[in-house]
Design a protein around this motif. Sequence first.
Motif, mmCIF file in Angstrom:
data_model
loop_
_atom_site.group_PDB
_atom_site.id
_atom_site.type_symbol
_atom_site.label_atom_id
_atom_site.label_comp_id
_atom_site.label_asym_id
_atom_site.label_seq_id
_atom_site.Cartn_x
_atom_site.Cartn_y
_atom_site.Cartn_z
ATOM 1 N N VAL A 1 55.928 78.598 53.313
ATOM 2 C CA VAL A 1 55.044 78.448 54.395
ATOM 3 C C VAL A 1 55.354 78.878 55.632
ATOM 4 O O VAL A 1 56.515 78.719 56.302
ATOM 5 C CB VAL A 1 54.962 76.838 54.605
ATOM 6 C CG1 VAL A 1 53.893 76.443 55.699
ATOM 7 C CG2 VAL A 1 54.410 75.986 53.343
ATOM 8 N N ILE A 2 54.391 79.978 56.099
ATOM 9 C CA ILE A 2 54.676 80.534 57.213
ATOM 10 C C ILE A 2 54.286 79.618 58.627
ATOM 11 O O ILE A 2 53.223 79.189 58.794
ATOM 12 C CB ILE A 2 53.915 81.931 57.244
ATOM 13 C CG1 ILE A 2 54.445 82.842 55.970
ATOM 14 C CG2 ILE A 2 53.874 82.668 58.538
ATOM 15 C CD1 ILE A 2 53.467 84.039 55.986
ATOM 16 N N ALA B 1 57.332 73.346 60.868
ATOM 17 C CA ALA B 1 58.518 73.458 60.159
ATOM 18 C C ALA B 1 59.181 72.113 59.514
ATOM 19 O O ALA B 1 59.716 72.213 58.329
ATOM 20 C CB ALA B 1 59.645 74.249 60.902
ATOM 21 N N GLU B 2 59.291 71.135 60.481
ATOM 22 C CA GLU B 2 59.990 70.004 59.931
ATOM 23 C C GLU B 2 59.356 69.481 58.511
ATOM 24 O O GLU B 2 60.166 68.947 57.636
ATOM 25 C CB GLU B 2 59.940 69.065 61.023
ATOM 26 C CG GLU B 2 60.274 67.614 60.716
ATOM 27 C CD GLU B 2 60.222 66.838 61.993
ATOM 28 O OE1 GLU B 2 61.148 66.366 62.508
ATOM 29 O OE2 GLU B 2 58.905 66.629 62.455
ATOM 30 N N LYS C 1 52.133 80.585 50.122
ATOM 31 C CA LYS C 1 51.009 79.883 49.870
ATOM 32 C C LYS C 1 50.393 79.607 50.906
ATOM 33 O O LYS C 1 49.187 79.144 50.844
ATOM 34 C CB LYS C 1 51.388 78.870 48.828
ATOM 35 C CG LYS C 1 51.407 79.581 47.321
ATOM 36 C CD LYS C 1 50.453 79.790 46.641
ATOM 37 C CE LYS C 1 50.696 80.716 45.238
ATOM 38 N NZ LYS C 1 51.380 81.992 45.528
ATOM 39 N N VAL C 2 50.979 79.382 52.081
ATOM 40 C CA VAL C 2 50.185 78.511 53.524
ATOM 41 C C VAL C 2 50.571 79.171 54.491
ATOM 42 O O VAL C 2 51.786 79.656 54.732
ATOM 43 C CB VAL C 2 50.829 76.995 53.360
ATOM 44 C CG1 VAL C 2 50.073 76.314 54.405
ATOM 45 C CG2 VAL C 2 50.502 76.291 52.074
ATOM 46 N N VAL C 3 49.690 79.227 55.397
ATOM 47 C CA VAL C 3 50.061 79.561 56.880
ATOM 48 C C VAL C 3 49.641 78.447 57.512
ATOM 49 O O VAL C 3 48.649 77.928 57.711
ATOM 50 C CB VAL C 3 49.089 80.900 57.328
ATOM 51 C CG1 VAL C 3 49.449 81.139 58.707
ATOM 52 C CG2 VAL C 3 49.714 82.141 56.380
ATOM 53 N N ILE C 4 50.626 78.120 58.514
ATOM 54 C CA ILE C 4 50.337 76.993 59.475
ATOM 55 C C ILE C 4 50.091 78.087 60.960
ATOM 56 O O ILE C 4 50.996 78.308 61.504
ATOM 57 C CB ILE C 4 51.362 76.054 59.798
ATOM 58 C CG1 ILE C 4 51.733 75.443 58.625
ATOM 59 C CG2 ILE C 4 51.063 75.139 61.013
ATOM 60 C CD1 ILE C 4 52.788 74.260 58.656
ATOM 61 N N GLU D 1 45.243 74.704 60.363
ATOM 62 C CA GLU D 1 45.357 75.106 61.979
ATOM 63 C C GLU D 1 45.894 73.847 62.455
ATOM 64 O O GLU D 1 45.473 72.644 62.582
ATOM 65 C CB GLU D 1 43.911 75.161 62.326
ATOM 66 C CG GLU D 1 43.249 76.323 61.663
ATOM 67 C CD GLU D 1 41.578 76.260 62.308
ATOM 68 O OE1 GLU D 1 40.850 75.775 61.703
ATOM 69 O OE2 GLU D 1 41.387 76.596 63.650
ATOM 70 N N ASP D 2 47.060 74.091 62.919
ATOM 71 C CA ASP D 2 47.558 72.856 63.888
ATOM 72 C C ASP D 2 46.944 72.941 65.428
ATOM 73 O O ASP D 2 47.223 73.804 66.217
ATOM 74 C CB ASP D 2 49.040 73.184 63.998
ATOM 75 C CG ASP D 2 49.839 72.053 64.884
ATOM 76 O OD1 ASP D 2 49.287 71.282 65.403
ATOM 77 O OD2 ASP D 2 51.129 71.935 64.744
#
Length: 384
Positions: free
Chosen positions: A94-95, A105-106, A141-144, A171-172
């Motif tokens: 997960v980026i 990240a946590e 598989k995921v980008v945050i 999207e955070d």
Amino acid sequence: MNSWMGLLERNNKGLENIKIVDLHGQHLRIKDELDQAIEEVMQESHFIRGRHVGQFQENLEKYLDIRNVIPCGNGTDALQVALMALDLPKNTEVIVPTFNYVAGAEVCALLGLKPVFVEVDPKTFTVTADEIRKVLTPKTKVVIAVHLYGQCAEMEPIMELAKENHLYVIEDTAQALGADYKFPDGTTKKAGTIGHIGTTSFFPTKCLGCMGDGGAIFTGNDELAAKMRQVAFHGQVKKYQYEIIGLNSRLDTLQAAILDVKLQYIDDYIKSRNQTADFYNSKFKDHPELEIPLLPSYSTHVYHQYTIKVENRQQFSKKLEDANIPYMIYYPSPLHLERAFSYLGHKDGDFPVSEQLCKQIISLPVHTELTQEEIEYIAKVVVN
Ligand SMILES: *Cc1c(COP(=O)(O)O)cnc(C)c1O
């Protein structure tokens, strides 16, 4: 409804007590409405899953123009619920930006996923498609994408890259609720509604803040929405029928009632912070030792933070301290150098832009209750 007073009409309060945030002041302006909402919740005493939760959910769906809002416990839970709903195998990559709050990240680490740090753009402080491409692997598989400080990351190129590589984009939006992403054809979408899932926080100091903890998840995908509702509700589809392992994450009725009142003012709050930021920008833009926030053409800014870069932060912050002006450092250290993530094996120099930003950034007061006198005073001290 009380009228919300604009920036220029405020009374002067003197300059001894400038605050970095002023929630009490913000709430006093709409105290009658807040009191009434709180009284209603107390009268009804349906403190969990009361009607205000559904009412706020619907109003936020309208405001964001999105099919599904799922209220939850806080912004960190929102990210966790989103990742759990995606059903990713262990060690999926997960980026997530290294110049960021710890939450994304946590939760990856907690869920047995691998946080893969990515560099940010030195001018917008946000992730870019080019930087994401550099750290992509077949396990990604995921980008945050984090809309840091209040403006959007470049969602269009990021979504294109995601499509090519079959990635989910979360999207955070904890710092950018209410920001508009502007597409080249002139249409706009609210931050958090462009990716597959958006998350936000209603932590008191955020753009839309409650009087405790709160958060929400957004998606236009009904299937994902159903899964996320289930995850946040102990994995139940109905009471006492547990289909998957979930967790308990909910927005309580009192917070929802408070948020439903404050949602009516979110655009006023954004406008007020923009006025302050515009004033600062006009005063700081030619200063040789300051770099003002870059406003990209593809996004509006909600100025959750007004963050500048300074050459000599120690000297600059001393000047502010001597003038009784509060400031904050978001964030003093990039995540890849934090001990909690040392297991990922990063070292100094791995993400030079983020490392440099952590040494140069400083956030000035930009809250909704600043007076014109205070803003002028802050600007004067900053440029001197
Ligand atoms: C505040 C914040 C969060 C976490 O929100 P909580 O409600 O405190 O859990 C997550 N991401 C970003 C970028 C934030 O600023």
